[in-house]
Write a protein that holds these residues in place. Sequence first.
Motif, PDB file in Angstrom:
ATOM      1  N   GLU A  24       0.835  -1.205   0.000  1.00  0.00           N
ATOM      2  CA  GLU A  24       0.000   0.000   0.000  1.00  0.00           C
ATOM      3  C   GLU A  24       0.871   1.257   0.000  1.00  0.00           C
ATOM      4  O   GLU A  24       0.569   2.252  -0.681  1.00  0.00           O
ATOM      5  N   LEU A  28       0.982   4.111  -2.988  1.00  0.00           N
ATOM      6  CA  LEU A  28       0.702   5.512  -2.675  1.00  0.00           C
ATOM      7  C   LEU A  28       1.886   6.402  -3.048  1.00  0.00           C
ATOM      8  O   LEU A  28       1.713   7.501  -3.592  1.00  0.00           O
ATOM      9  N   LEU A  50      -4.652   6.949   2.750  1.00  0.00           N
ATOM     10  CA  LEU A  50      -5.171   5.616   2.472  1.00  0.00           C
ATOM     11  C   LEU A  50      -5.441   4.904   3.786  1.00  0.00           C
ATOM     12  O   LEU A  50      -4.540   4.748   4.619  1.00  0.00           O
ATOM     13  N   CYS A 113      -9.512   5.555   0.206  1.00  0.00           N
ATOM     14  CA  CYS A 113      -8.394   6.366  -0.267  1.00  0.00           C
ATOM     15  C   CYS A 113      -8.940   7.747  -0.626  1.00  0.00           C
ATOM     16  O   CYS A 113     -10.064   7.864  -1.144  1.00  0.00           O
ATOM     17  N   VAL A 191      -5.684   2.786  -4.008  1.00  0.00           N
ATOM     18  CA  VAL A 191      -4.851   3.834  -4.594  1.00  0.00           C
ATOM     19  C   VAL A 191      -5.060   3.878  -6.102  1.00  0.00           C
ATOM     20  O   VAL A 191      -5.224   4.956  -6.695  1.00  0.00           O
ATOM     21  N   THR A 194      -8.465   5.383  -7.044  1.00  0.00           N
ATOM     22  CA  THR A 194      -8.567   6.810  -6.754  1.00  0.00           C
ATOM     23  C   THR A 194      -7.681   7.638  -7.675  1.00  0.00           C
ATOM     24  O   THR A 194      -8.107   8.682  -8.195  1.00  0.00           O
TER      25      THR A 194
END
Length: 260
Positions: A24, A28, A50, A113, A191, A194
């Motif tokens: 993650e 990001l 997030l 997110c 992520v 978004t």
Amino acid sequence: MVHQHAARKAGVPRFGANIGFWQERVDLAAAFRWTERLDLHEGVANHFSLAVGDGGTQVLINPNQMHFSRIRASDLLLLDVNDPDVLDGPDAPDPTAWGLHGSLHRLCKHARCAMHVHSVHATVLACLEDSTIPPIDQNTAMFFDRVVVDDRYGGLAFEEEGARCAALFADPKTSVMIMGNHGILVIGETVADTFNRLYYFERAARTYILALQTGRKLRVLPDDIAGKTADAMEVYPEQAERHLSEIKAILDHEGSDYAG
């Protein structure tokens, strides 16, 4: 707990993928780097977050005043939205960042997110008296019936303003907020989801602003076609995931340290 950014400054070796929620973090960090690459950022002023873990109360967010072009996976802060002392920690996020994102993740659980930017064309749209975006092409149609316009800008997004903004995402179908006189706030499940939405909304806003500049009458799609297009784009197979995967592949090929 020693934050990784502070640990590096103290000479402590980095732990790499042993840090929690590593994938993650990498995703990001890649989104931060590509947002800067496309000039969708605003120096050190914008912020992404997030929610990680099952409870959704732990949040990854960028450190205060760190330029998007330098953010690495290990730099991201892991904070709890229910911790009243968050802003007292090392490299604590900007108070407006936490006011907006902390409130959003605390009050709007489906917003896993969140990405807030002042990208040029979306911000121009936010400055118009009518900030709605009509479906005039495929990209603009992608956001049909999925955008809310906040026309009650109340100044910097400290906690009270953040809570007010979070309430505007009550409808789970809403994924973009045009923050009047401010910028945009985009939410999603991942992520990739978004960032893909952020990218295409800026493209849509650019098309609309350029179309307005011609001074000619717009060819607006009928609601049924716009809705059909938006629904199809929402479930288009792997598009968002492949978009982010390609971004990471380019960064890796270039020798970027985003995943450090």
